[in-house]
Design a protein around this motif. Structure first.
Motif, short mmCIF file in Angstrom:
data_model
loop_
_atom_site.label_atom_id
_atom_site.label_comp_id
_atom_site.label_asym_id
_atom_site.label_seq_id
_atom_site.Cartn_x
_atom_site.Cartn_y
_atom_site.Cartn_z
N ILE A 70 -3.82 20.63 -42.56
CA ILE A 70 -3.04 19.41 -42.84
C ILE A 70 -2.43 19.54 -44.23
O ILE A 70 -3.16 19.70 -45.23
CB ILE A 70 -3.92 18.15 -42.75
CG1 ILE A 70 -4.47 18.01 -41.33
CG2 ILE A 70 -3.13 16.90 -43.15
CD1 ILE A 70 -5.62 17.03 -41.21
N PHE A 71 -1.10 19.48 -44.28
CA PHE A 71 -0.42 19.49 -45.58
C PHE A 71 -0.31 18.03 -46.03
O PHE A 71 0.39 17.22 -45.42
CB PHE A 71 0.97 20.12 -45.43
CG PHE A 71 1.80 20.05 -46.68
CD1 PHE A 71 1.34 20.57 -47.88
CD2 PHE A 71 3.04 19.44 -46.67
CE1 PHE A 71 2.09 20.50 -49.04
CE2 PHE A 71 3.82 19.37 -47.82
CZ PHE A 71 3.34 19.90 -49.00
N GLY A 72 -1.07 17.69 -47.07
CA GLY A 72 -1.06 16.30 -47.52
C GLY A 72 -1.87 16.16 -48.79
O GLY A 72 -2.34 17.14 -49.35
N CYS A 95 1.65 17.84 -41.01
CA CYS A 95 1.82 17.28 -42.35
C CYS A 95 1.52 15.79 -42.33
O CYS A 95 1.73 15.12 -41.31
CB CYS A 95 3.22 17.54 -42.91
SG CYS A 95 4.54 16.80 -41.97
N GLN A 96 1.00 15.30 -43.45
CA GLN A 96 0.88 13.85 -43.66
C GLN A 96 2.28 13.28 -43.44
O GLN A 96 3.28 13.90 -43.84
CB GLN A 96 0.40 13.63 -45.10
CG GLN A 96 0.13 12.19 -45.47
CD GLN A 96 -0.25 12.06 -46.95
OE1 GLN A 96 -0.67 13.02 -47.58
NE2 GLN A 96 -0.10 10.87 -47.47
N SER A 120 8.92 20.79 -49.27
CA SER A 120 7.64 21.36 -49.69
C SER A 120 6.82 21.76 -48.47
O SER A 120 6.06 22.74 -48.51
CB SER A 120 6.86 20.41 -50.61
OG SER A 120 6.99 19.11 -50.18
N TYR A 121 6.99 21.07 -47.33
CA TYR A 121 6.27 21.46 -46.11
C TYR A 121 6.78 22.82 -45.61
O TYR A 121 6.00 23.72 -45.29
CB TYR A 121 6.46 20.39 -45.03
CG TYR A 121 5.61 20.59 -43.78
CD1 TYR A 121 4.26 20.90 -43.87
CD2 TYR A 121 6.17 20.45 -42.51
CE1 TYR A 121 3.48 21.07 -42.72
CE2 TYR A 121 5.40 20.60 -41.36
CZ TYR A 121 4.06 20.91 -41.47
OH TYR A 121 3.29 21.08 -40.35
N THR A 158 1.42 27.61 -35.22
CA THR A 158 2.28 26.54 -34.71
C THR A 158 2.49 25.53 -35.83
O THR A 158 1.53 25.02 -36.42
CB THR A 158 1.63 25.84 -33.50
OG1 THR A 158 1.27 26.82 -32.54
CG2 THR A 158 2.57 24.82 -32.87
N VAL A 159 3.76 25.26 -36.12
CA VAL A 159 4.09 24.29 -37.17
C VAL A 159 4.54 23.00 -36.49
O VAL A 159 5.50 22.99 -35.71
CB VAL A 159 5.21 24.83 -38.09
CG1 VAL A 159 5.65 23.75 -39.08
CG2 VAL A 159 4.73 26.07 -38.84
N ASN A 160 3.82 21.92 -36.73
CA ASN A 160 4.14 20.61 -36.13
C ASN A 160 4.86 19.76 -37.16
O ASN A 160 4.34 19.51 -38.24
CB ASN A 160 2.85 19.92 -35.69
CG ASN A 160 2.11 20.68 -34.63
OD1 ASN A 160 2.41 20.58 -33.46
ND2 ASN A 160 1.14 21.51 -35.04
N LYS A 161 6.08 19.34 -36.82
CA LYS A 161 6.88 18.53 -37.77
C LYS A 161 6.44 17.07 -37.62
O LYS A 161 7.11 16.29 -36.93
CB LYS A 161 8.37 18.69 -37.46
CG LYS A 161 8.84 20.14 -37.48
CD LYS A 161 9.51 20.45 -38.79
CE LYS A 161 9.99 21.89 -38.83
NZ LYS A 161 10.51 22.31 -40.10
N SER A 162 5.33 16.75 -38.23
CA SER A 162 4.75 15.41 -38.02
C SER A 162 5.18 14.40 -39.07
O SER A 162 4.41 13.54 -39.46
CB SER A 162 3.22 15.54 -37.95
OG SER A 162 2.72 16.29 -39.03
#
Ligand code: SF4
Length: 290
Positions: free
Chosen positions: A121-123, A163-164, A171-172, A192-196
């Motif tokens: 988690i990017f946050g 990502c948060q 930056s993500y 897998t990159v999820n554009k959340s």
């Protein structure tokens, strides 16, 4: 001097919904307990506190058995629901549906892969939304905020990155590229990159840039506690360096407005409309005295 309030600023859908839920409860009972700050904005918190809102923490659960407690838009991990139910607390769940969908996605990947896939988690570490997301993977998710944090990932194993919701796209993308390169060096492409992102925040970037460019000076009303406030203020400043961050009208400096023809007032998704109006009124008063 022309002062304009950004027509796209104001509460996001999730915060608006949580505050409407709180106001409805306060209208009935004149009191409501909320787990953590309902919104990262001190001025709005003060307004709701005056109406009977009280902020509680999980440590308070044993002394508020049987009471109603509201969960705010950021969402909560499963343990919080379990603890509240065990204490006989009635939950008023104002978790944002966008956050809930993201929680469910992380939870299903974690369960389906039986923990085999590493969830990253990017946050911001310790941010309530991030804590809620980590809880969906039984707290096994790796939180990365700075490039050096990626060393906690095992690059030889499958990775799903999320990502948060309020993080910046740039930056993500940069963090995901670093992870991808490190995995490639380890001979692994199972990423897998999820554009959340939340569109309520990312969708504002373009209109905010236009608004910031259309005015000589920007006053950005928010709170240092607000993640999207920090992100959106930096968006303003990237196109209009004459941008000032304030918590409210008392922080306005008359010297900023000398020889300025147009001022734009905007804010974060946690900034109430009434606060931006107060800021705009104060700027107009300052302008009359220049
Ligand atoms: S920023 Fe988006 S995800 Fe977060 S509370 Fe608001 S609407 Fe929901």
């Amino acid at each position: 001097m022309k002062v304009t309030i950004d027509p796209d600023a104001g509460f996001c859908f999730g915060v608006e919904r949580a505050i409407a839920t709180a106001e409805a409860e306060l209208g009935k009972n004149n009191s409501l307990l909320c787990l953590g700050e309902i919104v990262h904005n001190t001025a709005e918190l003060d307004r709701l506190t005056a109406k009977g809102l009280k902020i509680v923490s999980q440590e308070d659960f044993s002394s508020i058995v049987g009471e109603k407690v509201m969960f705010r838009a950021h969402g909560e991990p499963p343990e919080t629901y379990e603890k509240a139910r065990a204490a006989g607390i009635e939950i008023i769940d104002a978790s944002c549906p966008i956050v809930l969908r993201l929680q469910q996605k992380i939870n299903s990947i974690y369960l389906e892969s039986k923990g085999e896939v590493q969830i990253v988690i990017f946050g911001k570490p310790g941010h309530p939304e991030v804590i809620g997301l980590q809880g969906q993977a039984r707290n096994s998710a790796i939180v990365v905020h700075k490039p050096e944090d990626i060393t906690a990932i095992n690059f030889t194993r499958p990775v799903q990155v999320f990502c948060q919701t309020t993080m910046s796209h740039e930056s993500y993308d940069a963090i995901c590229l670093l992870i991808q390169k490190a995995m490639k060096s380890a001979g692994n492409t199972d990423l897998t990159v999820n554009k959340s992102f939340c569109r309520q925040v990312s969708g504002r970037t373009l209109t905010l840039k236009e608004f910031a460019l259309a005015n000589d000076l920007i006053v950005f009303a928010s709170d240092k506690k607000s993640s999207n406030g920090e992100f959106l203020f930096n968006v303003c400043r990237s196109v209009n360096p004459t941008s000032y961050f304030v918590h409210g009208p008392s922080e306005l400096d008359p010297a900023w407005f000398e020889n300025v023809e147009s001022v734009g007032v905007t804010g974060a998704t946690s900034t109430p409309g009434w606060l931006m109006e107060e800021v705009a009124d104060s700027i107009e008063n300052i302008a009359q005295q220049l």
